[in-house]
Design an enzyme around this catalytic site. Structure first.
Site, short mmCIF file in Angstrom:
data_model
loop_
_atom_site.label_atom_id
_atom_site.label_comp_id
_atom_site.label_asym_id
_atom_site.label_seq_id
_atom_site.Cartn_x
_atom_site.Cartn_y
_atom_site.Cartn_z
N ASP A 13 -6.16 36.60 105.01
CA ASP A 13 -7.57 36.30 104.73
C ASP A 13 -7.86 34.80 104.64
OD1 ASP A 13 -6.81 38.92 104.06
OD2 ASP A 13 -8.40 39.14 102.57
N GLU A 44 -12.36 38.10 106.45
CA GLU A 44 -13.38 38.70 105.58
C GLU A 44 -13.92 37.75 104.51
OE1 GLU A 44 -12.68 41.66 102.76
OE2 GLU A 44 -11.17 40.51 101.71
N ASN A 45 -13.18 36.64 104.23
CA ASN A 45 -13.63 35.67 103.22
C ASN A 45 -13.95 34.32 103.85
OD1 ASN A 45 -11.04 37.28 101.84
ND2 ASN A 45 -12.92 37.29 100.63
N ASN A 72 -13.45 44.70 102.88
CA ASN A 72 -14.56 45.12 102.02
C ASN A 72 -15.69 44.09 101.95
OD1 ASN A 72 -12.25 43.86 100.62
ND2 ASN A 72 -13.62 43.85 98.86
N HIS A 73 -15.44 42.85 102.38
CA HIS A 73 -16.51 41.85 102.40
C HIS A 73 -17.15 41.70 103.79
CE1 HIS A 73 -15.63 40.86 98.32
NE2 HIS A 73 -14.40 40.46 98.60
N HIS A 155 -6.22 47.05 104.96
CA HIS A 155 -6.89 46.25 103.94
C HIS A 155 -7.06 47.12 102.70
CE1 HIS A 155 -9.17 42.58 103.07
NE2 HIS A 155 -9.97 43.34 102.36
N HIS A 180 -5.94 41.90 101.60
CA HIS A 180 -6.94 42.14 100.56
C HIS A 180 -6.57 41.54 99.20
CE1 HIS A 180 -10.13 43.83 98.12
NE2 HIS A 180 -9.26 44.45 97.37
N HIS A 182 -4.75 38.96 98.50
CA HIS A 182 -4.61 37.50 98.61
C HIS A 182 -3.29 37.00 98.02
CE1 HIS A 182 -9.21 36.62 99.21
NE2 HIS A 182 -8.77 37.64 99.94
#
Ligand SMILES: [Fe+2]
Ligand SMILES: [Fe+2]
Length: 269
Positions: A13, A44-45, A72-73, A155, A180, A182
């Site tokens: 990520d 995603e981030n 999820n983001h 994820h 996910h 991190h």
């Protein structure tokens, strides 16, 4: 049998601008050192710590990224919704609701090798409209004649669910890489059936924060139980990823190596 086994660089990520700059700064050196056939990143981030924008996705593809996975983001920035429908190689989890923007599977080709990339969400502690284990079985059936290797970005939050997915897919895909949390795990290995596996690759971003957030803000939130504005930490950026050496045999790996690389150019950059 394939002539020249491919190599996949998968990067965890990207967190905010600091994560993007770290990745873009270190990628040329990683290419020189490891000669990856494919580069896949979880984005995603990537936009300010949450979500991704079309401009950022374009920037990553322009840097030679073959596929971008999310999680999820994925929908934090609404301007990405149309882009997810229009671009093949940016993925949101395959087991989201069919009504949600985007898709979860793509096939990319380099040097005569076709790589299927699948983004999948866990069901434990994260929200996904459909079941991960049933979904991946359907996806692999659909991919059966369409690619030489398959990379699954799972994820998910719970290591138990991730380990179970690794065993579920052992001998059926080239690699299962977790994202996910991190936080990178030390359990990377090729499972007995030939599938490269790691529970979590980690993130590309500030190791000096709390999974990406300014550490003082995260501590204050946890200590006071009051609302605290979160910002992306700029401290101690690292690239975290894995290098997967594919086998000459389709959908199998020969090796997986962890890449944990500090970037000392943050101040200068
Ligand atoms: Fe993330
Ligand atoms: Fe996530």
């Amino acid at each position: 049998m394939l002539d020249a086994p491919a190599t996949i660089l998968f990067v965890g990520d990207l967190v905010g601008g600091i994560g993007r700059r770290t990745f873009l700064a270190l990628l040329p050196g990683l290419r020189d050192q490891h000669h990856p056939t494919f580069v896949v990143v979880n984005g995603e981030n990537a936009a300010g710590g949450l979500g991704i924008t079309p401009r950022i996705a374009d920037e990553l593809f322009a840097a030679g990224v073959d596929a971008i996975t999310l999680g999820n983001h994925a929908y934090h920035r609404s301007e990405i919704f149309g882009y997810l429908d229009e671009h093949d190689a940016i993925l949101r989890p395959a087991n989201y609701l069919a009504s949600q923007p985007g898709h979860g599977v793509c096939v990319v080709e380099r040097d005569g090798t076709r790589l299927g990339v699948v983004n999948l969400s866990g069901n434990v502690f994260v929200r996904a409209g459909r079941h991960a284990f049933a979904e991946i079985d359907a996806v692999l059936h659909d991919l059966r004649d369409r690619c030489d290797h398959v990379l699954v970005d799972f994820h998910a939050e719970a290591t138990s669910e991730k380990v179970a997915m690794g065993w579920h897919l052992d001998g059926r895909v080239t690699a299962v890489v977790g994202t996910h949390t991190h936080v990178p795990t030390a359990d990377f290995r090729v499972l007995p059936g030939g599938t490269a596996y790691i529970s979590d690759v980690g993130m590309t971003g500030p190791r000096g924060g709390v999974i990406g957030v300014v550490k003082e803000q995260a501590i204050r939130s946890l200590a006071t139980h009051m609302s605290v504005r979160f910002e992306t930490s700029q401290e101690d950026p690292w690239l975290m990823g894995v290098l997967i050496r594919c086998s000459p045999q389709p959908r199998r790996a020969d090796a997986i190596e962890q890449l944990l690389v500090p970037w000392d150019g943050a101040e200068a950059g």
